[in-house]
Design a protein around this motif. Structure first.
Motif, PDB file in Angstrom:
ATOM      1  N   ILE A 275       1.008  -1.002   0.477  1.00 25.42           N
ATOM      2  CA  ILE A 275      -0.128   0.090   0.186  1.00 25.42           C
ATOM      3  C   ILE A 275       1.009   1.438   0.209  1.00 25.42           C
ATOM      4  O   ILE A 275       1.922   1.003   0.970  1.00 25.42           O
ATOM      5  CB  ILE A 275      -0.646   0.022   1.181  1.00 25.42           C
ATOM      6  CG1 ILE A 275      -1.413  -1.250   1.041  1.00 25.42           C
ATOM      7  CG2 ILE A 275      -2.126   0.900   1.387  1.00 25.42           C
ATOM      8  CD1 ILE A 275      -2.912  -1.288   1.902  1.00 25.42           C
ATOM      9  N   THR A 276       1.370   1.879  -1.267  1.00 20.38           N
ATOM     10  CA  THR A 276       1.971   3.039  -1.171  1.00 20.38           C
ATOM     11  C   THR A 276       1.856   4.224  -0.250  1.00 20.38           C
ATOM     12  O   THR A 276       0.703   4.945  -0.222  1.00 20.38           O
ATOM     13  CB  THR A 276       1.585   4.218  -2.527  1.00 20.38           C
ATOM     14  OG1 THR A 276       1.579   3.136  -4.052  1.00 20.38           O
ATOM     15  CG2 THR A 276       2.864   5.055  -2.597  1.00 20.38           C
ATOM     16  N   GLY A 408       5.184  -3.784  12.732  1.00 23.60           N
ATOM     17  CA  GLY A 408       3.996  -2.337  12.711  1.00 23.60           C
ATOM     18  C   GLY A 408       3.139  -2.137  13.520  1.00 23.60           C
ATOM     19  O   GLY A 408       2.284  -3.316  12.733  1.00 23.60           O
ATOM     20  N   VAL A 409       2.821  -2.183  14.445  1.00 26.78           N
ATOM     21  CA  VAL A 409       1.426  -2.119  15.349  1.00 26.78           C
ATOM     22  C   VAL A 409       0.914   0.188  15.375  1.00 26.78           C
ATOM     23  O   VAL A 409       1.819   0.187  15.584  1.00 26.78           O
ATOM     24  CB  VAL A 409       1.445  -2.648  16.853  1.00 26.78           C
ATOM     25  CG1 VAL A 409       0.375  -2.386  17.208  1.00 26.78           C
ATOM     26  CG2 VAL A 409       1.537  -3.978  17.033  1.00 26.78           C
ATOM     27  N   PHE A 410      -0.143  -0.103  15.220  1.00 28.63           N
ATOM     28  CA  PHE A 410      -0.855   1.344  14.910  1.00 28.63           C
ATOM     29  C   PHE A 410      -2.191   1.394  15.716  1.00 28.63           C
ATOM     30  O   PHE A 410      -2.712   0.514  15.238  1.00 28.63           O
ATOM     31  CB  PHE A 410      -0.815   2.032  13.540  1.00 28.63           C
ATOM     32  CG  PHE A 410      -1.565   2.889  12.984  1.00 28.63           C
ATOM     33  CD1 PHE A 410      -0.722   4.407  13.295  1.00 28.63           C
ATOM     34  CD2 PHE A 410      -3.117   3.124  12.985  1.00 28.63           C
ATOM     35  CE1 PHE A 410      -1.539   5.821  13.734  1.00 28.63           C
ATOM     36  CE2 PHE A 410      -3.658   4.776  13.288  1.00 28.63           C
ATOM     37  CZ  PHE A 410      -2.737   5.605  13.060  1.00 28.63           C
ATOM     38  N   LEU A 411      -1.947   2.338  16.749  1.00 30.55           N
ATOM     39  CA  LEU A 411      -3.746   2.803  17.450  1.00 30.55           C
ATOM     40  C   LEU A 411      -3.782   4.022  17.249  1.00 30.55           C
ATOM     41  O   LEU A 411      -3.289   5.281  17.535  1.00 30.55           O
ATOM     42  CB  LEU A 411      -2.542   2.421  19.439  1.00 30.55           C
ATOM     43  CG  LEU A 411      -4.240   2.586  20.515  1.00 30.55           C
ATOM     44  CD1 LEU A 411      -5.057   1.719  20.264  1.00 30.55           C
ATOM     45  CD2 LEU A 411      -3.143   3.125  21.341  1.00 30.55           C
ATOM     46  N   SER A 419      -4.134  -2.041  14.338  1.00 28.63           N
ATOM     47  CA  SER A 419      -3.532  -2.023  12.785  1.00 28.63           C
ATOM     48  C   SER A 419      -2.316  -2.959  13.148  1.00 28.63           C
ATOM     49  O   SER A 419      -1.416  -2.261  13.771  1.00 28.63           O
ATOM     50  CB  SER A 419      -3.150  -1.486  11.275  1.00 28.63           C
ATOM     51  OG  SER A 419      -4.956  -0.339  11.269  1.00 28.63           O
ATOM     52  N   PHE A 420      -2.078  -3.903  12.577  1.00 31.78           N
ATOM     53  CA  PHE A 420      -1.163  -5.187  11.825  1.00 31.78           C
ATOM     54  C   PHE A 420      -0.459  -4.642  10.344  1.00 31.78           C
ATOM     55  O   PHE A 420      -1.252  -5.202  10.189  1.00 31.78           O
ATOM     56  CB  PHE A 420      -0.870  -5.538  12.227  1.00 31.78           C
ATOM     57  CG  PHE A 420      -0.976  -6.151  14.398  1.00 31.78           C
ATOM     58  CD1 PHE A 420      -0.040  -6.517  15.013  1.00 31.78           C
ATOM     59  CD2 PHE A 420      -2.230  -6.149  14.467  1.00 31.78           C
ATOM     60  CE1 PHE A 420      -0.697  -6.387  16.685  1.00 31.78           C
ATOM     61  CE2 PHE A 420      -3.116  -6.597  15.998  1.00 31.78           C
ATOM     62  CZ  PHE A 420      -2.097  -6.459  16.733  1.00 31.78           C
ATOM     63  N   VAL A 421       1.212  -4.221  10.393  1.00 34.22           N
ATOM     64  CA  VAL A 421       1.591  -4.312   8.973  1.00 34.22           C
ATOM     65  C   VAL A 421       2.885  -4.752   8.658  1.00 34.22           C
ATOM     66  O   VAL A 421       3.647  -5.305  10.404  1.00 34.22           O
ATOM     67  CB  VAL A 421       1.471  -2.668   8.731  1.00 34.22           C
ATOM     68  CG1 VAL A 421       0.082  -1.915   9.130  1.00 34.22           C
ATOM     69  CG2 VAL A 421       2.864  -1.746   9.681  1.00 34.22           C
ATOM     70  N   ASN A 422       2.709  -5.171   7.761  1.00 30.15           N
ATOM     71  CA  ASN A 422       4.200  -5.999   7.608  1.00 30.15           C
ATOM     72  C   ASN A 422       4.990  -4.700   7.411  1.00 30.15           C
ATOM     73  O   ASN A 422       4.851  -4.119   6.086  1.00 30.15           O
ATOM     74  CB  ASN A 422       3.662  -7.038   5.845  1.00 30.15           C
ATOM     75  CG  ASN A 422       4.891  -7.753   6.195  1.00 30.15           C
ATOM     76  OD1 ASN A 422       6.200  -7.459   6.881  1.00 30.15           O
ATOM     77  ND2 ASN A 422       5.170  -9.141   5.811  1.00 30.15           N
ATOM     78  N   CYS A 430      -3.796  -7.737   9.128  1.00 34.96           N
ATOM     79  CA  CYS A 430      -4.948  -7.380   9.608  1.00 34.96           C
ATOM     80  C   CYS A 430      -5.278  -5.482  10.409  1.00 34.96           C
ATOM     81  O   CYS A 430      -4.122  -5.335  11.029  1.00 34.96           O
ATOM     82  CB  CYS A 430      -5.008  -8.253  10.523  1.00 34.96           C
ATOM     83  SG  CYS A 430      -4.548  -8.060  12.086  1.00 34.96           S
ATOM     84  N   ASN A 431      -6.708  -5.441  10.443  1.00 33.68           N
ATOM     85  CA  ASN A 431      -6.974  -4.259  11.382  1.00 33.68           C
ATOM     86  C   ASN A 431      -7.975  -4.168  12.042  1.00 33.68           C
ATOM     87  O   ASN A 431      -8.935  -5.387  11.670  1.00 33.68           O
ATOM     88  CB  ASN A 431      -6.287  -3.161  10.827  1.00 33.68           C
ATOM     89  CG  ASN A 431      -7.480  -2.845   9.660  1.00 33.68           C
ATOM     90  OD1 ASN A 431      -8.585  -3.894  10.104  1.00 33.68           O
ATOM     91  ND2 ASN A 431      -7.121  -2.328   8.372  1.00 33.68           N
ATOM     92  N   PHE A 432      -7.774  -4.221  13.833  1.00 33.18           N
ATOM     93  CA  PHE A 432      -9.218  -4.355  14.128  1.00 33.18           C
ATOM     94  C   PHE A 432      -9.781  -2.125  13.634  1.00 33.18           C
ATOM     95  O   PHE A 432      -9.551  -1.426  14.228  1.00 33.18           O
ATOM     96  CB  PHE A 432      -9.272  -4.172  15.961  1.00 33.18           C
ATOM     97  CG  PHE A 432      -8.671  -6.021  16.058  1.00 33.18           C
ATOM     98  CD1 PHE A 432      -9.047  -6.210  16.013  1.00 33.18           C
ATOM     99  CD2 PHE A 432      -7.042  -6.174  16.150  1.00 33.18           C
ATOM    100  CE1 PHE A 432      -9.056  -7.740  16.383  1.00 33.18           C
ATOM    101  CE2 PHE A 432      -7.027  -7.337  16.694  1.00 33.18           C
ATOM    102  CZ  PHE A 432      -7.377  -8.078  16.535  1.00 33.18           C
TER     103      PHE A 432
END
Length: 450
Positions: A275-276, A408-411, A419-422, A430-432
């Motif tokens: 995802i750019t 990566g973890v984003f809150l 969100s969790f990113v590679n 994936c994300n909640f």
């Protein structure tokens, strides 16, 4: 089997299901005995509880591992019955008026003792008919048990594919919702990339769905084929010795060929898509997490809970040890009650790990499970040499490649997003979405055995 033999055989040697001489006899709880193949086929589609065909007493379902073999006793009784048969019911040489009890493998013929010494057979190796036939029957029984076990394995594979079919379309739709939610956060000029991503995801999901359906169809067909060969093997066991020895080769080859091509359950994965601009945007909220050494001895049974969920029902004996010292979570020193934050965790090549956040109150408890409230985790677990990704809570498997290196973890506390990113691929794991936070959240990591 020869009807003359059955007429002279005692009732103790006759199976009450097929009304023929026992093939691989088994004795169930009530004391009645049957052919193992007959009982397997009779109970295959039986409703619970299974019952004895004779007295209707409830009996545990057949388990090939616990069969009580009576082959030696049955063989002795069979020989004693054969001796009582009238002369007309036995194979007799019309030239020498002697019993044909010798088998010639070269031309697959039955011979009496004098015929075996004739010029046409002196160079051939001969064996007693009963010995050769018994060896062939043992090979047939081994093939039957192999067929039956593979048929049961095939049925378990069918059940797995059906379970996956039931959730697959829902998973693809949910993933599309996740992707749609990610793109509005980046620049509008990425609209075309988003459409291409979503279209490719829909096509790939549909291809895998049809592949799963074809796999189920193949497994159902294999189940019917295995049953038919199993029944043919049973019939072959009951043939007269000479026919058994002459017809054995073809059925054995077909049995082995079918088992060599047993369909295997699929393990589908969707492609990763970069995802750019996602990594650049998240780095605007980067924080550095430190962990409190005083809290490292706390243990939770999340790994065991996930393994048990994945292994049942095929591995119901899997040990469960909630207090295993192999799994030691670490809690961050920081807690979050508002704002946006992004941090990265290095999982390296580990195949067992948990990353995420949870309600701060969980740091004082010892019973966190996959369905617990207030946990937002990404889990990787190795089961049977296959790494699988899950999110919790509730538990949901993600059919995408396992990330290696940085995750990566984003809150976003106010908007209720985790969100969790590679990081290496700059792709979404994936994300909640649409969560509701009204309590402090504390980052959490846990590494299992490599």
């Amino acid at each position: 089997m020869d009807s003359t033999f059955v007429r002279y055989a005692p009732s103790l040697l006759i199976c009450s299901i097929c009304k023929d001489y026992f093939t691989d006899p088994v004795t169930i709880n009530c004391g009645h005995s049957f052919c193992t193949p007959c009982l397997c086929l009779l109970w295959e589609d039986a409703q619970h509880p299974t019952r004895c065909p004779v007295c209707r007493a409830v009996s545990p379902r057949m388990d090939l591992k616990s069969i009580i073999s009576a082959e030696g006793q049955a063989r002795a009784k069979k020989e004693s019955v054969a001796k009582k048969l009238p002369r007309s019911a036995r194979q007799v040489c019309w030239i020498h008026q002697a019993l044909k009890n010798i088998f010639c493998p070269t031309d697959k013929s039955l011979l009496c003792l004098q015929c075996s010494h004739s010029p046409g057979h002196t160079t051939h190796i001969h064996c007693p008919v009963s010995q050769v036939a018994e060896h062939c029957r043992e090979k047939l029984l081994m093939q039957m048990k192999s067929i039956w076990k593979n048929r049961q394995r095939n049925q378990r594979n069918i059940n797995k594919e059906y379970n996956l079919l039931r959730v697959w379309q829902g998973f693809v739709n949910l993933r599309m919702v996740m992707i749609k939610a990610e793109y509005p956060k980046v620049y509008q000029y990425l609209h075309k990339e988003k459409q291409k991503h979503l279209e490719s995801l829909a096509i790939e999901g549909k291809i895998i769905f049809h592949r799963l359906r074809r796999n189920v169809a193949r497994m159902l067909q294999m189940g019917k084929l295995l049953k038919r060969i199993y029944e043919e093997l049973k019939e072959m066991c009951l043939k007269a010795d000479v026919h058994l020895l002459q017809d054995l080769g073809d059925i054995m080859k077909r049995s082995q060929l079918v088992q060599a091509h047993l369909p295997q359950p699929a393990d589908p994965q969707l492609s990763e898509w970069t995802i750019t601009g996602m990594s650049e945007r998240l780095n605007n909220f980067r924080v550095y997490i430190t962990f409190d050494d005083k809290m490292r001895n706390y243990r939770v049974p999340l790994f065991e809970d996930l393994r048990r969920l994945q292994c049942c029902p095929d591995h119901q004996d899997l040990p469960h040890s909630p207090a295993s010292p192999q799994y030691k979570p670490s809690w961050a020193a920081q807690t979050f009650t508002s704002g946006k934050y992004y941090w990265e965790v290095d999982v390296g090549n580990s195949q067992n790990w948990i990353i995420g956040l949870c309600r701060e109150s969980w740091t004082k408890r010892h019973d966190m499970l996959l369905n617990s409230e207030g946990i937002f985790l990404l889990l990787c677990v190795n089961v049977d040499d296959h790494c699988r990704l899950f999110s919790a809570s509730p538990p949901l498997r993600h059919y995408i490649p396992r990330p290696q290196g940085l995750v990566g973890v984003f809150l976003d506390y106010e908007f209720g997003i985790v969100s969790f990113v590679n990081v290496a691929k700059s792709s979404l794991i994936c994300n909640f979405l649409s969560c509701s936070f009204s309590f402090p959240l504390r980052p959490f990591i846990c590494y299992g055995p490599k």
